[in-house]
Design an enzyme around this catalytic site. Structure first.
Site, PDB file in Angstrom:
ATOM      1  N   GLY A   1      37.195  37.630  28.975  1.00 13.16           N
ATOM      2  CA  GLY A   1      36.674  37.272  30.097  1.00 13.16           C
ATOM      3  C   GLY A   1      36.518  38.543  30.722  1.00 13.16           C
ATOM      4  CB  THR A   2      37.925  41.785  30.513  1.00 10.53           C
ATOM      5  OG1 THR A   2      38.181  41.576  28.998  1.00 10.53           O
ATOM      6  CG2 THR A   2      39.172  41.377  31.243  1.00 10.53           C
TER       7      THR A   2
ATOM      8  CD  GLN B   1      37.932  41.114  34.873  1.00  9.84           C
ATOM      9  OE1 GLN B   1      39.105  41.371  34.579  1.00  9.84           O
ATOM     10  NE2 GLN B   1      37.251  40.228  34.227  1.00  9.84           N
TER      11      GLN B   1
ATOM     12  N   GLY C   1      40.705  45.570  35.606  1.00  8.25           N
ATOM     13  CA  GLY C   1      41.291  44.379  35.237  1.00  8.25           C
ATOM     14  C   GLY C   1      42.281  43.862  35.969  1.00  8.25           C
ATOM     15  CD  GLU C   2      46.517  45.180  33.589  1.00  6.81           C
ATOM     16  OE1 GLU C   2      47.583  44.763  33.281  1.00  6.81           O
ATOM     17  OE2 GLU C   2      45.882  45.855  32.791  1.00  6.81           O
TER      18      GLU C   2
ATOM     19  CB  ILE D   1      31.121  50.054  38.930  1.00  3.29           C
ATOM     20  CG1 ILE D   1      32.353  50.196  39.956  1.00  3.29           C
ATOM     21  CG2 ILE D   1      30.882  48.411  38.423  1.00  3.29           C
ATOM     22  CD1 ILE D   1      33.641  50.000  39.227  1.00  3.29           C
TER      23      ILE D   1
ATOM     24  CG  ASN E   1      27.936  44.275  34.769  1.00  2.10           C
ATOM     25  OD1 ASN E   1      27.725  43.832  35.998  1.00  2.10           O
ATOM     26  ND2 ASN E   1      27.274  43.405  33.785  1.00  2.10           N
ATOM     27  N   PRO E   2      28.439  45.893  38.183  1.00  4.21           N
ATOM     28  CG  PRO E   2      26.969  46.746  39.663  1.00  4.21           C
ATOM     29  CD  PRO E   2      27.385  46.724  38.286  1.00  4.21           C
ATOM     30  CE  LYS E   3      25.416  38.649  38.468  1.00  5.35           C
ATOM     31  NZ  LYS E   3      24.136  37.989  37.825  1.00  5.35           N
TER      32      LYS E   3
HETATM   33 MO1  MOS Z   1      47.636  43.623  30.381  1.00  2.46          MO
HETATM   34  S1  MOS Z   1      49.376  42.838  31.134  1.00  2.46           S
HETATM   35  O1  MOS Z   1      48.364  45.143  29.908  1.00  2.46           O
HETATM   36  O2  MOS Z   1      47.230  42.391  29.177  1.00  2.46           O
END
Ligand code: MOS
Length: 739
Positions: free
Chosen positions: A471-472, A639, A705-706, A630, A632-634
């Site tokens: 999904g990332t 994320q 992502g995090e 960035i 892809n801004p979308k």
């Molecule tokens: Mo992330 S918690 O390194 O999948």
């Protein structure tokens, strides 16, 4: 870069249509001929051993092919203290390490038959009392061995200062607090599932994973089969958040059962089983003490964390090491990490494993200090930001956090905040309204990644790597990067991921996929262009035959020399070649040495707290992110939104109740474990300040992502304080705590 480059544009997901129409095949969508179905049997005690098991009724049950237990096991080999996964493999002993542990696998003709038979398995235990209470066992916490982030306890003290407590005692102003958060669960939408198909001594494993290559290594080692005979195929992954980065017991059993039965086997976990079989985020208790001068210069920072860990596996968060230490400059800093090992299901990595808890504590404490100093929380942070990281003394490769604070404050309307708590209400005086902010930080990593580019005679280009898109956005990012690097439209790029047979990739962990793929792809593009030119000058049927390679140029999908221009597709046609290809890769770390790499962000949020019921609603949220360029801004925006939604759950609703006497997760279901739903999520304003980090990699990209979840809960808790004057240090902030 060509005129039409999609780089940096908010293009739609290339896999989006497949996903919304149901055409994307997830692991358990594979239904090979003669497929049998597995169903797990889980322990109903929290500690002890299995005395006996009665499987006779299950074995007689309709459609049952086999019942595997510790007394009738499938042979597996211990993978040996996996870093983020369990330190044992199922069914090899009669030990019960936690409630809800795998103690059996029933395989039957249908899922329903396997499930019904599993309910007939009777287990007699010699039960012992588990050590399950986190709170009660904090006094027994142990100092762990050094980890990625160095020693567990670190002190940086000014000359002549004997201890951090002396430094705190000498400060003009101090605040201290104790912050707590319960165990939390990943619970991705797609349940963990594995379909194993053996043929001629080779096994193909369809299994939702963030790391196809690592999955192969784990399966090979634990099932006892050569790596070359294992292939993991996982093009689509319905979320993971960390707990699809490693290999859990159901996968190993499914692969082994399929071999033993000589039939394909599919095992899909139920939602409830996922709570105890596939890991969780530790419970964390933290203490923070801050000492400052009256004008807000930090002179002493002390942050200690106690995390729950599991007898059955050892991953727990190191919050202070990756938040407090790199975020704030102070003459005296102490950070500490301790672990409280319990007989509970296996703790593991979960989206911003260290930073999510660490930021909740330090960013709450910074808000408390700002209130004590009567200083604006943004100003306090800007006054104390780091330029180098204590310990290694490295400067940041690219840090624009102050710009995030400024842009966020302006967009959000921070200047309208009343710093005196409890003063702003809705017109009907039903709701108390408050504003809060907090900082986000997440280390930027890059891991071994290879990308292959294949220029094809039909004018398309394959771009492939064994990475994963949970999904990332990797499917889309690869298409965009490929189009840019080759100067052709995106619809002529054929991305391919999620298959261990593709060029090696560490997988989707630590928000590192885009940086790795982008760097490797750029190198592969240069290589494949050179290979194309070589073919053009060497092949007698090429219009460029005999020319000096230096005189032939690649641009926008074609070779040019003198007055001639031939597209790569036409050249491959003319020379009778199916394709030319090149594979290149990058290793660990950034391009340049001696720098610290991280992404940053600033959260601003508004909450409304009901005066009578204590209900908290998040009503506005602005997040400004400094993550380099960035692509892809979308997809990037989604994320960050997803991360903030994680933070809303952390702040207001999520948490496991562990029954102290049994070690049972008492609310292991979606009726009682509350994740935010659409109605809990306000309009989200996400902005990127784009400063390409070219010391990190050629594309200047860092991870996102995090990042979005880091600090989000603190921003909400700080807004609740501003709304009500109540400082809640114990998550989640449920209504009872505000009444
Ligand atoms: Mo992330 S918690 O390194 O999948």
């Amino acid at each position: 870069m060509s005129q039409q480059s999609p780089l940096g544009k908010p293009v739609n997901r290339v896999d989006g249509r497949l996903k919304v129409t149901g055409a994307a095949g997830y692991a358990s969508d594979h239904h090979p001929d003669r497929l049998a179905h597995g169903y797990l049997v889980l322990s109903t005690v929290g500690r002890g051993s299995i005395r006996s098991m009665d499987t006779a009724a299950a074995q007689r049950s309709a459609g049952v092919l086999a019942v595997y237990t510790p007394l009738n096991p499938l042979k597996l080999f211990n993978q040996g203290g996996g870093l983020f996964g369990p330190n044992w493999v199922p069914l090899q002993d009669t030990e019960v390490r936690h409630h809800g542990q795998i103690v059996g696998l029933v395989v039957a003709e249908t899922f329903e038959q396997a499930r019904d038979a599993a309910a007939l398995v009777r287990v007699a235990y010699d039960a012992r009392t588990p050590v399950a209470s986190f709170e009660d066992n904090i006094p027994n916490a142990a100092v762990p061995e050094p980890f990625f982030f160095g020693p567990a306890i670190q002190d940086y003290l000014a000359d002549g200062v004997a201890s951090i407590d002396d430094a705190l005692a000498a400060a003009e102003v101090t605040v201290s607090g104790s912050y707590r958060q319960p165990i939390k669960l990943h619970n991705p939408m797609e349940p963990h599932s594995t379909v194993a198909v053996w043929r001629d001594g080779h096994v193909t494993v369809y299994s939702g994973t963030q790391a196809p290559v690592g999955h192969v290594q784990d399966i090979a080692r634990c099932v006892g089969v050569d790596q070359a005979r294992v292939r993991v195929v996982s093009p689509y992954v319905g979320g993971g958040f960390g707990n699809k980065a490693m290999t859990w017991g159901h996968t190993l059993l499914t692969v082994a059962a399929a071999r033993a039965l000589d039939r394909p086997v599919s095992t899909v976990l139920t939602r409830e089983q996922m709570f105890t079989v596939t890991g969780h985020r530790s419970a964390v208790a933290q203490t923070v003490a801050l000492g400052a001068t009256r004008d807000g210069v930090l002179i002493a920072v002390k942050h200690d964390a106690y995390s729950s860990a599991s007898t059955s596996g050892a991953m727990f968060p190191w919050g202070p090491h990756t938040t407090t230490l790199p975020l704030y400059r102070s003459e005296n800093i102490h950070i500490g990490q301790r672990a409280v090992t319990l007989d509970i299901p296996t703790s593991t990595i979960m989206r911003a494993p260290n930073e999510e808890p660490g930021a909740f504590a330090i960013e709450s404490a910074m808000d408390e200090l700002a209130a004590r100093l009567r200083m604006d929380p943004v100003e306090l942070r800007m006054k104390n930001g780091t330029t180098v990281v204590p310990g290694n003394g490295h400067p940041w490769s690219s840090k624009h956090l102050d710009e995030c604070y400024r842009v966020g404050a302006r967009r959000f309307g921070w200047s309208r905040r009343n710093p005196v708590p409890g003063k702003v209400t809705s017109p009907d005086r039903e709701w108390l309204i408050g504003m809060g902010m907090a900082t986000a930080i997440y280390p930027a990593a890059r891991f071994p990644s290879q990308v292959k580019i294949r220029l094809q005679a039909d004018g398309t280009a394959g771009v492939s790597t064994a990475g994963a898109d949970l999904g990332t956005g990797l499917w889309t990012v690869l298409a965009q990067l490929g189009a840019d690097a080759l100067g052709i439209p995106m619809d002529r790029i054929r991305p391919d991921i999620g298959d261990s047979a593709l060029p090696n990739n560490t997988g989707a962990v630590s928000s590192a996929s885009t940086a790795g793929a982008a760097s490797a792809l750029r190198l592969a593009a240069e290589s494949v262009k050179r290979a194309l030119i070589q073919l053009a000058v060497e092949n007698p049927r090429s219009p460029f035959h005999g020319m000096n390679p230096q005189d032939v140029r690649y641009a926008d999908g074609a070779l040019t020399a003198a007055a001639r221009r031939v597209s790569f597709g036409d050249l491959l046609e003319a020379t009778g070649s199916a394709a030319v290809e090149a594979t290149e890769g990058v290793g660990f770390g950034g391009d340049r040495q001696g720098f610290e790499f991280a992404s940053f962000g600033a959260h601003f949020c508004e909450v409304r707290v009901n005066r009578w019921t204590g209900e908290t609603r998040v009503s506005r949220f602005t997040t400004v992110v400094d993550a380099g360029k960035i692509i892809n801004p979308k997809t990037a925006r989604s994320q960050i939104i997803g991360g903030v939604i994680f933070g809303i759950g952390q702040a207001l609703s999520e948490g496991i109740q562990v029954e102290p006497a049994t070690g049972r997760f008492a609310n292991a279901n979606f009726a009682e474990y509350l994740v935010p739903v659409n109605a809990d999520v306000p309009p989200m304003d996400v902005q990127f300040v784009q400063h390409p980090d070219t010391a990190f990699n050629s594309e200047g990209v860092r991870g996102i992502g995090e990042l979005g979840t880091v600090g989000a809960a603190a921003a909400i808790a700080n807004a609740v304080y501003n709304a009500t004057g109540r400082r809640i240090r114990d998550l989640p902030i449920t209504p009872d705590k505000l009444l």
